[in-house]
Design a protein around this motif. Structure first.
Motif, PDB file in Angstrom:
ATOM      1  N   CYS A  24       0.851  -1.203   0.000  1.00 59.48           N
ATOM      2  CA  CYS A  24       0.000   0.000   0.000  1.00 59.48           C
ATOM      3  C   CYS A  24       0.885   1.250   0.000  1.00 59.48           C
ATOM      4  CB  CYS A  24      -0.905  -0.018   1.227  1.00 59.48           C
ATOM      5  SG  CYS A  24      -1.865   1.478   1.448  1.00 59.48           S
ATOM      6  N   CYS A  27       0.312   3.869   3.293  1.00 65.90           N
ATOM      7  CA  CYS A  27       0.907   3.592   4.608  1.00 65.90           C
ATOM      8  C   CYS A  27       2.284   2.919   4.470  1.00 65.90           C
ATOM      9  CB  CYS A  27      -0.027   2.711   5.426  1.00 65.90           C
ATOM     10  SG  CYS A  27      -0.292   1.092   4.668  1.00 65.90           S
ATOM     11  N   CYS A  77      -4.965   2.117   8.283  1.00 64.60           N
ATOM     12  CA  CYS A  77      -4.868   2.922   7.056  1.00 64.60           C
ATOM     13  C   CYS A  77      -6.194   2.826   6.302  1.00 64.60           C
ATOM     14  CB  CYS A  77      -3.719   2.377   6.213  1.00 64.60           C
ATOM     15  SG  CYS A  77      -3.718   2.917   4.505  1.00 64.60           S
ATOM     16  N   GLU A  79      -6.745   3.390   3.201  1.00 66.95           N
ATOM     17  CA  GLU A  79      -6.592   2.842   1.840  1.00 66.95           C
ATOM     18  C   GLU A  79      -6.677   1.304   1.850  1.00 66.95           C
ATOM     19  OE1 GLU A  79      -6.410   4.461  -0.967  1.00 66.95           O
ATOM     20  OE2 GLU A  79      -5.789   2.876  -2.339  1.00 66.95           O
ATOM     21  N   CYS A  80      -5.909   0.681   2.764  1.00 67.32           N
ATOM     22  CA  CYS A  80      -5.816  -0.791   2.748  1.00 67.32           C
ATOM     23  C   CYS A  80      -6.534  -1.421   3.933  1.00 67.32           C
ATOM     24  CB  CYS A  80      -4.351  -1.207   2.740  1.00 67.32           C
ATOM     25  SG  CYS A  80      -3.444  -0.698   4.209  1.00 67.32           S
TER      26      CYS A  80
HETATM   27 ZN   LIG Z   1      -2.307   1.253   3.689  1.00 69.35          ZN
END
Ligand SMILES: [Zn+2]
Ligand SMILES: [Zn+2]
Length: 246
Positions: A24, A27, A77, A79-80
């Motif tokens: 990712c 992060c 995080c 995003e992930c």
């Molecule tokens: Zn991440």
């Protein structure tokens, strides 16, 4: 991945598209939101194990919250969602070596899923299926094909031109008196040996003598003339079977 007979014989570069877990970017693979870190796992208190009492026994098992690490991500995080990796589709070009056989596996180092927590990336395995060819068949690095000739070519002998694997042609001498099913060898016209730039197998031509099924008047006359000049045998005796195996 499916490749053609000739691609397997001479090697090919192919694009392959697949999904893999990649580190990712947000992060940098830590799984933590910016500015936050990891904290002691509240479930196991950092030991990575939880204990459960069963009668007189106390059974330890891996902590389900932190997976045994003893720490959890404070703020995952976005995003992930804390995984540290995201699944993405990617396309790479792979080199399939000349001489590869059907059912073989290529292994591409570090092209698999990104490793968790700084571990090495996994490998990508590509399983190959080789499509059969219309005219050629292989046995290891040797190739077989069937070449038709006429009965007069078989009797008188002939120079014929046959196609090779590499889209070229080669002149082959058919000796006079060639029998149906005779096998001729073309040295070095087979499949390149895997991981060798020079060695190749051989090509075997199985000669198929075609007997005409339709004769015009002229041909019929000529053949009758030939038959009578030969004094053809109307009471043939069986051939010893050992002769057929040569
Ligand atoms: Zn991440
Ligand atoms: Zn825990």
């Amino acid at each position: 991945m499916e490749i053609t007979f000739l691609e397997a014989a001479f090697g090919v570069k192919k694009e392959v598209t697949y999904a893999r877990a990649e580190r990712c970017d947000v992060c940098k693979g830590t799984g933590s939101d910016k500015g936050s870190g990891r904290k002691l796992c509240p479930t196991c208190g950092g030991s990575g194990q939880v204990r459960r009492n069963s009668g007189f026994f106390s059974i330890a098992s891996t902590c389900p919250s932190c997976g045994g690490e003893g720490e959890i991500i404070e703020k995952p995080c976005s995003e992930c969602r804390g995984a540290g990796t995201v699944r993405r589709s990617r396309t790479i070009t792979i080199t399939i070596p000349a001489g590869i056989e059907d059912g073989k596996r290529l292994s591409l180092a570090s092209q698999g899923d990104a490793g968790a927590n700084g571990a090495q990336d996994g490998d990508l395995y590509v399983f190959l299926r080789v499509q059969p060819h219309e005219s050629f068949e292989r046995d290891g690095k040797d190739v077989y094909c069937a070449i038709p000739i006429s009965m007069t070519q078989a009797a008188l002998g002939a120079d014929i031109v046959v196609p090779t694997l590499d889209q070229k042609t080669v002149r082959v001498s058919i000796p006079p008196g060639t029998q149906n099913g005779r096998v001729l060898r073309l040295k070095g016209e087979g499949i390149p040996e895997l991981h060798s730039s020079t060695r190749r197998g051989d090509m075997y031509l199985k000669i198929v003598v075609r007997i005409p099924t339709r004769l015009n008047a002229k041909a019929r006359e000529l053949l009758k003339e030939l038959a009578s000049s030969n004094g053809e045998e109307s009471n043939p005796r069986p051939i010893p079977l050992s002769e057929l195996k040569q």
